[in-house]
Design a protein around this motif. Sequence first.
Motif, PDB file in Angstrom:
ATOM      1  N   ASN A   1      -1.907   7.048  -3.142  1.00  0.00           N
ATOM      2  CA  ASN A   1      -3.274   6.520  -3.137  1.00  0.00           C
ATOM      3  C   ASN A   1      -3.374   5.183  -3.869  1.00  0.00           C
TER       4      ASN A   1
ATOM      5  N   GLU B   1       0.836  -1.196   0.000  1.00  0.00           N
ATOM      6  CA  GLU B   1       0.000   0.000   0.000  1.00  0.00           C
ATOM      7  C   GLU B   1       0.875   1.252   0.000  1.00  0.00           C
ATOM      8  N   ASN B   2       0.493   2.235  -0.810  1.00  0.00           N
ATOM      9  CA  ASN B   2       1.196   3.509  -0.848  1.00  0.00           C
ATOM     10  C   ASN B   2       0.165   4.620  -0.684  1.00  0.00           C
ATOM     11  N   ARG B   3       0.020   5.089   0.535  1.00  0.00           N
ATOM     12  CA  ARG B   3      -0.999   6.104   0.813  1.00  0.00           C
ATOM     13  C   ARG B   3      -0.671   7.436   0.150  1.00  0.00           C
ATOM     14  N   ARG B   4       0.617   7.746   0.026  1.00  0.00           N
ATOM     15  CA  ARG B   4       1.004   9.010  -0.607  1.00  0.00           C
ATOM     16  C   ARG B   4       0.525   9.068  -2.053  1.00  0.00           C
TER      17      ARG B   4
ATOM     18  N   PRO C   1      -3.650   1.072  -3.396  1.00  0.00           N
ATOM     19  CA  PRO C   1      -3.907  -0.010  -2.433  1.00  0.00           C
ATOM     20  C   PRO C   1      -2.897  -1.139  -2.593  1.00  0.00           C
TER      21      PRO C   1
END
Length: 392
Positions: free
Chosen positions: A126, A121-124, A128
């Motif tokens: 966006n 997951e890479n929230r920066r 999943p």
Amino acid sequence: MPRSFPAEVDLAKITFADGAAEKKEYTIQVVTPLFGGGVEAGKNDPDMLIRAASIRGHLRFWWRATRGAEYSSVDKMRAAESDIWGSTEKPSEIGVRVKIENNGKVFANGQPAYALFPFQENRRLNKPAKTGIEGIKFTLTLTYPKEWARWHEVEIALWAWVNFGGIGARTRRGCGALFCAGLAFRKFSLPKKYRLLLGKEKTSATTAWNDIIEIYKSFRQAPHGRNGSQGRSLWNEPDAIRKITGKTSKRHQENFPAKPAQTVFPRAEFGLPIIFHFKDQREGDPGDTELLPFIKDGSADRMSSPLILKPLALDNNKFVPAALLLNDHPLEKVILKKSGTETPFPVRLPAAAYDKSPLKNRAPNGSALAGALAGFRKFLTGKENNFTEVTP
């Protein structure tokens, strides 16, 4: 997930002069998780988990890797390649069929994280997390003309793919690794000029995979590639980008890599592109940049890593952490996009690099330049890791 996957038959229509064909079947296990492999990049296809067309592409690549150097020109190699694998003018001599014997299960471990970071997951951004599947087994069936003189070349490519390649995404970092009892390592000799480095035998693919990835991480990151007290990279790239862009945070005004080689990008040899993201952008560090291979007329989008890291399945039901260096044209220069310049930069350091460099004293014998691939090879074979180099 359905209980069984339909068999996929390669759509190439193969005809033989006498109507006769040979058939070989191989039972193959996927010993590390499979990511991707479907029509959409990076995703498993629940209806067609392993595609015959993908295997054909892998075999074609490994034919070039194992046989290509024997031809005196590219045209002669392509003519021979077309004879075996087909072209727009003629169908392939090889038929490929896949039958899934075991669908496997969802891979939920997430280790080794350093090899699996593209699927995390890479929230920066966006993005999943992506799932993989482990425990897959399939039967590969190859058909070819009876008494065909080129079958031995196909078998060598098949052996190389099973032992050093894989299926799906990120195979050069050990995902989708394979084992076939009839094609286990030591059945054929290595291609000339390739370098294979092996660690100590392990009882599982997972252990061997973790070992080689942790060594790679150690070389690129802590403790060998990063300063433990300050957390700063010991490699040239971060301060090279600061120098090129003229941007730096107050915390990093004292450049780590001292003269003479600040604008050098050694880790480009491990594969491109590389996206550099500085966490202190708000404090003055550069914005995101992208490193691409430099070619004569500009830049290319990517360069596959010439370094393959994986658990190598042996013929005694054990595994070894393995690193294979492909015999490829060495990368000389790179372009740093979004940096304000199109100037190409070198990738190898002077051998007498600054004291803390991960490449210090790791230049090839007699060379004035130290490269990341050569440095990693010395790192593997040194006393700390004690890998053995296997030669043809």
